[in-house]
Scaffold this active site. Structure first.
Site, PDB file in Angstrom:
ATOM      1  N   TYR A   1       2.568  10.060   0.076  1.00 24.27           N
ATOM      2  CA  TYR A   1       3.665   9.520   0.897  1.00 24.27           C
ATOM      3  C   TYR A   1       5.025   9.884   0.295  1.00 24.27           C
ATOM      4  O   TYR A   1       6.062   9.736   0.950  1.00 24.27           O
ATOM      5  CB  TYR A   1       3.592   7.989   1.050  1.00 24.27           C
ATOM      6  CG  TYR A   1       2.309   7.447   1.642  1.00 24.27           C
ATOM      7  CD1 TYR A   1       1.408   8.271   2.304  1.00 24.27           C
ATOM      8  CD2 TYR A   1       2.006   6.094   1.545  1.00 24.27           C
ATOM      9  CE1 TYR A   1       0.221   7.766   2.828  1.00 24.27           C
ATOM     10  CE2 TYR A   1       0.829   5.581   2.077  1.00 24.27           C
ATOM     11  CZ  TYR A   1      -0.060   6.424   2.702  1.00 24.27           C
ATOM     12  OH  TYR A   1      -1.231   5.913   3.221  1.00 24.27           O
TER      13      TYR A   1
ATOM     14  N   ASP B   1       0.835  -1.201   0.000  1.00 28.81           N
ATOM     15  CA  ASP B   1       0.000   0.000   0.000  1.00 28.81           C
ATOM     16  C   ASP B   1       0.871   1.253   0.000  1.00 28.81           C
ATOM     17  O   ASP B   1       1.685   1.448   0.897  1.00 28.81           O
ATOM     18  CB  ASP B   1      -0.885   0.000   1.260  1.00 28.81           C
ATOM     19  CG  ASP B   1      -1.824   1.189   1.301  1.00 28.81           C
ATOM     20  OD1 ASP B   1      -2.933   1.072   0.752  1.00 28.81           O
ATOM     21  OD2 ASP B   1      -1.447   2.235   1.869  1.00 28.81           O
TER      22      ASP B   1
ATOM     23  N   LYS C   1      -2.895   5.871  -4.179  1.00 29.12           N
ATOM     24  CA  LYS C   1      -4.056   6.726  -3.881  1.00 29.12           C
ATOM     25  C   LYS C   1      -3.900   8.108  -4.508  1.00 29.12           C
ATOM     26  O   LYS C   1      -2.789   8.639  -4.592  1.00 29.12           O
ATOM     27  CB  LYS C   1      -4.218   6.886  -2.359  1.00 29.12           C
ATOM     28  CG  LYS C   1      -4.177   5.583  -1.603  1.00 29.12           C
ATOM     29  CD  LYS C   1      -4.405   5.762  -0.110  1.00 29.12           C
ATOM     30  CE  LYS C   1      -3.979   4.522   0.648  1.00 29.12           C
ATOM     31  NZ  LYS C   1      -2.547   4.463   0.962  1.00 29.12           N
TER      32      LYS C   1
ATOM     33  N   HIS D   1      -8.023   9.267  -1.947  1.00 27.08           N
ATOM     34  CA  HIS D   1      -7.413   9.243  -0.603  1.00 27.08           C
ATOM     35  C   HIS D   1      -8.329   9.870   0.458  1.00 27.08           C
ATOM     36  O   HIS D   1      -8.413   9.374   1.576  1.00 27.08           O
ATOM     37  CB  HIS D   1      -6.073   9.986  -0.651  1.00 27.08           C
ATOM     38  CG  HIS D   1      -5.110   9.554   0.393  1.00 27.08           C
ATOM     39  ND1 HIS D   1      -3.758   9.418   0.161  1.00 27.08           N
ATOM     40  CD2 HIS D   1      -5.274   9.205   1.695  1.00 27.08           C
ATOM     41  CE1 HIS D   1      -3.154   9.013   1.265  1.00 27.08           C
ATOM     42  NE2 HIS D   1      -4.055   8.884   2.209  1.00 27.08           N
TER      43      HIS D   1
HETATM   44  N1  LIG Z   1      -5.604   6.023   3.745  1.00 25.15           N
HETATM   45  C1  LIG Z   1      -5.087   6.763   4.711  1.00 25.15           C
HETATM   46  O1  LIG Z   1      -5.499   7.918   4.940  1.00 25.15           O
HETATM   47  C2  LIG Z   1      -3.961   6.206   5.523  1.00 25.15           C
HETATM   48  C3  LIG Z   1      -3.534   6.875   6.682  1.00 25.15           C
HETATM   49  C4  LIG Z   1      -2.515   6.296   7.431  1.00 25.15           C
HETATM   50  C5  LIG Z   1      -1.946   5.089   7.039  1.00 25.15           C
HETATM   51  N2  LIG Z   1      -2.343   4.470   5.881  1.00 25.15           N
HETATM   52  C6  LIG Z   1      -1.746   3.176   5.434  1.00 25.15           C
HETATM   53  O2  LIG Z   1      -1.796   2.261   6.540  1.00 25.15           O
HETATM   54  C7  LIG Z   1      -0.472   1.760   6.784  1.00 25.15           C
HETATM   55  C8  LIG Z   1      -0.275   1.357   8.229  1.00 25.15           C
HETATM   56  O3  LIG Z   1      -0.498   2.430   9.124  1.00 25.15           O
HETATM   57  P1  LIG Z   1       0.676   3.228   9.863  1.00 25.15           P
HETATM   58  O4  LIG Z   1       1.868   3.198   9.014  1.00 25.15           O
HETATM   59  O5  LIG Z   1       0.123   4.549  10.253  1.00 25.15           O
HETATM   60  O6  LIG Z   1       0.931   2.469  11.223  1.00 25.15           O
HETATM   61  P2  LIG Z   1       0.690   1.006  11.860  1.00 25.15           P
HETATM   62  O7  LIG Z   1       0.877  -0.060  10.848  1.00 25.15           O
HETATM   63  O8  LIG Z   1      -0.573   1.067  12.627  1.00 25.15           O
HETATM   64  O9  LIG Z   1       1.895   0.957  12.913  1.00 25.15           O
HETATM   65  C9  LIG Z   1       3.222   1.068  12.532  1.00 25.15           C
HETATM   66  C10 LIG Z   1       4.068   1.044  13.795  1.00 25.15           C
HETATM   67  O10 LIG Z   1       3.951  -0.241  14.400  1.00 25.15           O
HETATM   68  C11 LIG Z   1       5.268  -0.741  14.691  1.00 25.15           C
HETATM   69  N3  LIG Z   1       5.221  -2.192  14.557  1.00 25.15           N
HETATM   70  C12 LIG Z   1       4.938  -2.920  13.444  1.00 25.15           C
HETATM   71  N4  LIG Z   1       4.948  -4.235  13.714  1.00 25.15           N
HETATM   72  C13 LIG Z   1       5.273  -4.359  15.021  1.00 25.15           C
HETATM   73  C14 LIG Z   1       5.446  -5.466  15.878  1.00 25.15           C
HETATM   74  N5  LIG Z   1       5.266  -6.726  15.456  1.00 25.15           N
HETATM   75  N6  LIG Z   1       5.793  -5.220  17.176  1.00 25.15           N
HETATM   76  C15 LIG Z   1       5.954  -3.960  17.629  1.00 25.15           C
HETATM   77  N7  LIG Z   1       5.814  -2.857  16.866  1.00 25.15           N
HETATM   78  C16 LIG Z   1       5.450  -3.059  15.567  1.00 25.15           C
HETATM   79  C17 LIG Z   1       6.166  -0.110  13.666  1.00 25.15           C
HETATM   80  O11 LIG Z   1       7.478  -0.037  14.184  1.00 25.15           O
HETATM   81  P3  LIG Z   1       8.719  -0.817  13.485  1.00 25.15           P
HETATM   82  O12 LIG Z   1       8.981  -0.088  12.205  1.00 25.15           O
HETATM   83  O13 LIG Z   1       9.788  -0.678  14.509  1.00 25.15           O
HETATM   84  O14 LIG Z   1       8.283  -2.240  13.283  1.00 25.15           O
HETATM   85  C18 LIG Z   1       5.546   1.266  13.514  1.00 25.15           C
HETATM   86  O15 LIG Z   1       6.026   2.146  14.510  1.00 25.15           O
HETATM   87  C19 LIG Z   1       0.398   2.949   6.349  1.00 25.15           C
HETATM   88  O16 LIG Z   1       1.757   2.611   6.270  1.00 25.15           O
HETATM   89  C20 LIG Z   1      -0.269   3.338   5.055  1.00 25.15           C
HETATM   90  O17 LIG Z   1       0.094   2.451   4.017  1.00 25.15           O
HETATM   91  C21 LIG Z   1      -3.360   5.011   5.134  1.00 25.15           C
END
Ligand SMILES: NC(=O)c1ccc[n+]([C@@H]2O[C@H](COP(=O)([O-])OP(=O)(O)OC[C@H]3O[C@@H](n4cnc5c(N)ncnc54)[C@H](OP(=O)(O)O)[C@@H]3O)[C@@H](O)[C@H]2O)c1
Length: 306
Positions: free
Chosen positions: A87, A82, A112, A145
């Site tokens: 980004y 994704d 997006k 988005h």
């Molecule tokens: N459509 C939208 O508006 C929108 C908005 C936000 C996000 N997104 C999408 O959703 C994706 C995911 O959301 P996000 O990036 O905000 O955050 P997330 O996936 O909720 O969390 C990421 C965090 O979790 C940690 N983490 C991952 N696996 C872990 C594990 N097994 N144990 C402990 N910590 C862990 C990572 O640290 P480490 O790197 O140290 O593992 C990072 O700090 C985004 O990357 C993006 O592609 C879309």
């Protein structure tokens, strides 16, 4: 039976109990040799396309880090990646995809359309820029988005790109039920997905029910709330994890999976990427699910993005 077929069948049986409500769900092939569970189940979207129920998020990953993380994620078994124009990492994600050496057809790539490019012409241009940056000739999924700007014009352009075979599926992100209803009132092609903030602290029950009714698949962004609100040290989630010999991250992802929601966790660490895929050999029971339901704060953990 060949080993590959055996693994596929075993994984399908192991997950069949929770997949029953997911019409048409089947096992998505991802046999890297590194994983204990070498497959990711997938869901059939309302246009017949299949999508993995677990993928890899790339927000905040940039440059060489993004390249390496995407290549690592694919190497350990992820097939859904994704990204988004906003980004600023589509080029790096594209390089990571190439580095992985995996056949394009095995991957499911989402990008997006950002708000600034909304409208008919803007969308056509922005889509072309995104696939050029990614180095691809089609996208599996393209999402609006945010529900801002000329959504109607954007949707018309996306419908045409879909009909031209440049996008396999079109959808939206961050649409509330009323905004989704408005889109459905004029869409000639129905959205397949609504990607919204969903995690244990913001369970989005109203959107969940309303998306189910309209057969639009729910996808969770920030499935770990990006680590906010102390999710990785939450004692309730830790206790459930201990009971199943799983980590908090695995409990969270299993919860999404059992709700039938596509989740796209991000990680910059290969060990976490592998851990996050290892969720298909246990099941949260009704008491776990009830306990997790009490964690819902029913509000965003990202008020700054409002
Ligand atoms: N459509 C939208 O508006 C929108 C908005 C936000 C996000 N997104 C999408 O959703 C994706 C995911 O959301 P996000 O990036 O905000 O955050 P997330 O996936 O909720 O969390 C990421 C965090 O979790 C940690 N983490 C991952 N696996 C872990 C594990 N097994 N144990 C402990 N910590 C862990 C990572 O640290 P480490 O790197 O140290 O593992 C990072 O700090 C985004 O990357 C993006 O592609 C879309």
């Amino acid at each position: 039976m060949k080993r590959r077929d055996f693994l596929r069948t075993s994984a399908a049986l192991a997950t069949s109990a929770i997949l029953l409500p997911l019409a048409g769900a089947r096992v998505f092939g991802a046999f890297s040799g590194l994983l204990k569970y070498k497959s990711i189940p997938e869901v059939r979207l309302n246009n017949g396309i299949h999508m993995p129920l677990l993928g890899f998020g790339t927000n905040t990953l940039g440059g060489p880090v993004a390249e390496q993380c995407v290549a690592d994620a694919i190497s350990v078994g992820y097939r859904l990646i994704d990204t988004a124009h906003v980004y600023g990492n589509e080029e790096a994600v594209g390089t990571g995809i190439k580095k992985s050496g995996i056949n394009r057809k095995e991957l499911f790539i989402t990008s997006k359309l950002w708000v600034d490019n909304s409208g008919y012409e803007g969308t056509k241009k922005a889509f072309q820029t995104s696939i050029d940056k990614l180095g691809l000739d089609y996208l599996d999924l393209y999402l609006i988005h945010r529900p801002r700007g000329d959504v109607k014009g954007s949707w018309k352009a996306m419908e045409e790109l879909f009909q031209a075979g440049k996008i396999k599926a079109i959808g939206v992100s961050n649409f509330e039920p009323a905004q989704m209803a408005e889109l459905l009132s004029y869409a000639k092609i129905r959205p397949v997905i609504n990607q919204i903030e969903t995690h244990v602290f913001f369970q989005e029950h109203i959107s969940y029910e309303s998306l189910k009714k309209t057969e639009v698949q729910m996808e969770a962004w920030s499935p770990f709330a990006a680590g906010r609100n102390g999710i990785f040290s939450n004692p309730t989630l830790a206790a459930i994890g201990q009971k199943h010999h799983k980590s908090i991250a695995q409990v969270c992802l299993r919860w999404h999976f059992q709700r039938g929601i596509v989740a796209i966790p991000r990680s910059s660490q290969k060990a976490h990427m592998i851990e996050n895929l290892d969720i298909f050999d246990f099941e949260l029971d009704s008491s776990d699910l009830h306990t997790i339901s009490t964690l819902d704060l029913n509000k965003t953990q990202f008020p700054e993005w409002g």
